[in-house]
Design an enzyme around this catalytic site. Structure first.
Site, PDB file in Angstrom:
ATOM      1  N   ARG A 298      35.008  40.381  48.409  1.00 30.49           N
ATOM      2  CA  ARG A 298      35.822  39.743  47.378  1.00 30.49           C
ATOM      3  C   ARG A 298      36.240  38.339  47.816  1.00 30.49           C
ATOM      4  O   ARG A 298      36.461  37.457  47.003  1.00 30.49           O
ATOM      5  CB  ARG A 298      37.092  40.560  47.104  1.00 30.49           C
ATOM      6  CG  ARG A 298      36.832  41.929  46.486  1.00 30.49           C
ATOM      7  CD  ARG A 298      38.168  42.547  46.073  1.00 30.49           C
ATOM      8  NE  ARG A 298      38.077  43.972  45.788  1.00 30.49           N
ATOM      9  CZ  ARG A 298      37.739  44.485  44.610  1.00 30.49           C
ATOM     10  NH1 ARG A 298      37.414  43.685  43.611  1.00 30.49           N
ATOM     11  NH2 ARG A 298      37.699  45.783  44.419  1.00 30.49           N
TER      12      ARG A 298
ATOM     13  N   ASP B 229      31.177  42.711  31.400  1.00 30.79           N
ATOM     14  CA  ASP B 229      29.819  43.236  31.503  1.00 30.79           C
ATOM     15  C   ASP B 229      29.497  44.004  30.216  1.00 30.79           C
ATOM     16  O   ASP B 229      29.146  43.400  29.213  1.00 30.79           O
ATOM     17  CB  ASP B 229      29.773  44.119  32.756  1.00 30.79           C
ATOM     18  CG  ASP B 229      28.376  44.605  33.092  1.00 30.79           C
ATOM     19  OD1 ASP B 229      27.420  43.833  32.893  1.00 30.79           O
ATOM     20  OD2 ASP B 229      28.232  45.749  33.547  1.00 30.79           O
ATOM     21  N   THR B 230      29.665  45.317  30.203  1.00 27.90           N
ATOM     22  CA  THR B 230      29.430  46.081  28.971  1.00 27.90           C
ATOM     23  C   THR B 230      30.484  45.752  27.919  1.00 27.90           C
ATOM     24  O   THR B 230      30.239  45.889  26.724  1.00 27.90           O
ATOM     25  CB  THR B 230      29.493  47.602  29.233  1.00 27.90           C
ATOM     26  OG1 THR B 230      30.801  47.944  29.689  1.00 27.90           O
ATOM     27  CG2 THR B 230      28.458  48.021  30.259  1.00 27.90           C
TER      28      THR B 230
ATOM     29  N   ASP C 203      33.411  42.614  44.153  1.00 29.21           N
ATOM     30  CA  ASP C 203      33.118  43.359  45.378  1.00 29.21           C
ATOM     31  C   ASP C 203      31.822  44.152  45.291  1.00 29.21           C
ATOM     32  O   ASP C 203      31.310  44.445  44.214  1.00 29.21           O
ATOM     33  CB  ASP C 203      34.252  44.362  45.652  1.00 29.21           C
ATOM     34  CG  ASP C 203      34.243  45.512  44.643  1.00 29.21           C
ATOM     35  OD1 ASP C 203      34.350  45.243  43.430  1.00 29.21           O
ATOM     36  OD2 ASP C 203      34.096  46.673  45.074  1.00 29.21           O
TER      37      ASP C 203
HETATM   38  P1  IMP Z   1      32.664  46.456  31.908  1.00 26.27           P
HETATM   39  O1  IMP Z   1      33.738  47.394  31.479  1.00 26.27           O
HETATM   40  O2  IMP Z   1      31.306  47.077  31.885  1.00 26.27           O
HETATM   41  O3  IMP Z   1      32.667  45.143  31.149  1.00 26.27           O
HETATM   42  O4  IMP Z   1      32.846  46.233  33.448  1.00 26.27           O
HETATM   43  C1  IMP Z   1      33.609  45.303  33.996  1.00 26.27           C
HETATM   44  C2  IMP Z   1      34.001  45.667  35.399  1.00 26.27           C
HETATM   45  O5  IMP Z   1      32.906  46.202  36.185  1.00 26.27           O
HETATM   46  C3  IMP Z   1      34.423  44.417  36.099  1.00 26.27           C
HETATM   47  O6  IMP Z   1      35.796  44.177  35.897  1.00 26.27           O
HETATM   48  C4  IMP Z   1      34.048  44.687  37.542  1.00 26.27           C
HETATM   49  O7  IMP Z   1      35.107  45.348  38.188  1.00 26.27           O
HETATM   50  C5  IMP Z   1      32.854  45.608  37.483  1.00 26.27           C
HETATM   51  N1  IMP Z   1      31.585  44.847  37.635  1.00 26.27           N
HETATM   52  C6  IMP Z   1      30.676  44.620  36.656  1.00 26.27           C
HETATM   53  N2  IMP Z   1      29.633  43.901  37.111  1.00 26.27           N
HETATM   54  C7  IMP Z   1      29.887  43.636  38.412  1.00 26.27           C
HETATM   55  C8  IMP Z   1      29.159  42.885  39.439  1.00 26.27           C
HETATM   56  O8  IMP Z   1      28.077  42.311  39.241  1.00 26.27           O
HETATM   57  N3  IMP Z   1      29.753  42.835  40.669  1.00 26.27           N
HETATM   58  C9  IMP Z   1      30.944  43.442  40.939  1.00 26.27           C
HETATM   59  N4  IMP Z   1      31.647  44.129  40.005  1.00 26.27           N
HETATM   60  C10 IMP Z   1      31.126  44.231  38.750  1.00 26.27           C
END
Ligand code: IMP
Ligand code: MG
Length: 179
Positions: free
Chosen positions: A168, A106-107, A162
Site C-alpha cells: 500500500r 472496479d465492478t 494492496d
Molecule cells: P468493486 O466493489 O469491485 O468496485 O471493488 C473495489 C475494491 O476492490 C477496491 O476498493 C479495492 O479494495 C479492491 N480492488 C479492486 N481492484 C484492485 C486492484 O487492482 N488492486 C488492489 N485492490 C483492488
C-alpha cells in the site's frame, strides 16, 4: 522467507510525479466545486487513506474527514456483490456535502452500495471521487464525479492498493507480475 520490500513489477503505470500532478488537478476541480460549501471527505479504509490524504492536502477549502470500513464477501459462485459496513462513520452526514473517496472503482459494487447507503442519511449532496477507474470491469453502472486515472484490466498495487495487505505504501502505481 522474508517478504521483499519491492514486489516484482510488470510495469509502472503511474509514477509518483504523474500521480502528484494529477492529484493537484483533481484537487483544484474539487476546491472549485465546493467553495463556500460544507465538504466532508469520506474515506473507505484502508485503501483510500493514502489518496485521501494526498488529495486533502492540495485542497484550498476547509474540509472535514471521516472514515468507514467495509467487508465484501463473494457469493457461492465467486461473484462479488455482498458489501457490509464493518466500521461506520463517527459522525452524522446530515446536511453536509459528502465526497466519497475511493482508491479504485472496479465492478462498482462497493461504491454503489456506499453511495446508496450515504444518500439515505440526508446529506445536502453526495459525489464520488476515485483515484483509479477500471471501467472495463464495471458491472453496476455508476456516475464518477472526479477521477484521476482510467486503468487497463490488470491488478494494480501502490498508493493504498494492496496485494494481500502489502505494498500500500509504494509511492507509484504498478502492475504486479503474476507468479
Ligand atoms: P468493486 O466493489 O469491485 O468496485 O471493488 C473495489 C475494491 O476492490 C477496491 O476498493 C479495492 O479494495 C479492491 N480492488 C479492486 N481492484 C484492485 C486492484 O487492482 N488492486 C488492489 N485492490 C483492488
Ligand atoms: Mg477499497
Amino acid at each position: 522467507m522474508k517478504t521483499p520490500a519491492m514486489p516484482t513489477m510488470d510495469r509502472v503505470l503511474f509514477t509518483e510525479e504523474e500521480i502528484r500532478t494529477r492529484v493537484r488537478e483533481v484537487a483544484a476541480e474539487i476546491s472549485e466545486r465546493y467553495r463556500g460549501g460544507n465538504l466532508k471527505m469520506v474515506g473507505v479504509l484502508k485503501g483510500s487513506v493514502f489518496f485521501l490524504t494526498a488529495l486533502a492536502r492540495e485542497l484550498t477549502i476547509p474540509v472535514k474527514v471521516d472514515f468507514l470500513a467495509i467487508s465484501s464477501f463473494s457469493n457461492h459462485s465467486g461473484a462479488p456483490g455482498v458489501v457490509r459496513i464493518a466500521k461506520d462513520l463517527d459522525d452524522s452526514i446530515e446536511g453536509e456535502d459528502v465526497l466519497l473517496v475511493e482508491d479504485i472503482v472496479d465492478t462498482g459494487f462497493t461504491a454503489r452500495y456506499l453511495m446508496q447507503t450515504m444518500a439515505g442519511r440526508g446529506p445536502n449532496s453526495i459525489a464520488l471521487c476515485t483515484m483509479l477507474d477500471r471501467s472495463a470491469r464495471r458491472i453496476l453502472p455508476l456516475r464518477i464525479d472526479f477521477r484521476c486515472f482510467e486503468i487497463p484490466d490488470r491488478f494494480v498495487i501502490g498508493c493504498g492498493l494492496d496485494y494481500r495487505q502489502l505494498y500500500r505504501n509504494l509511492n507509484f502505481i504498478g502492475v504486479l507480475k503474476p507468479d
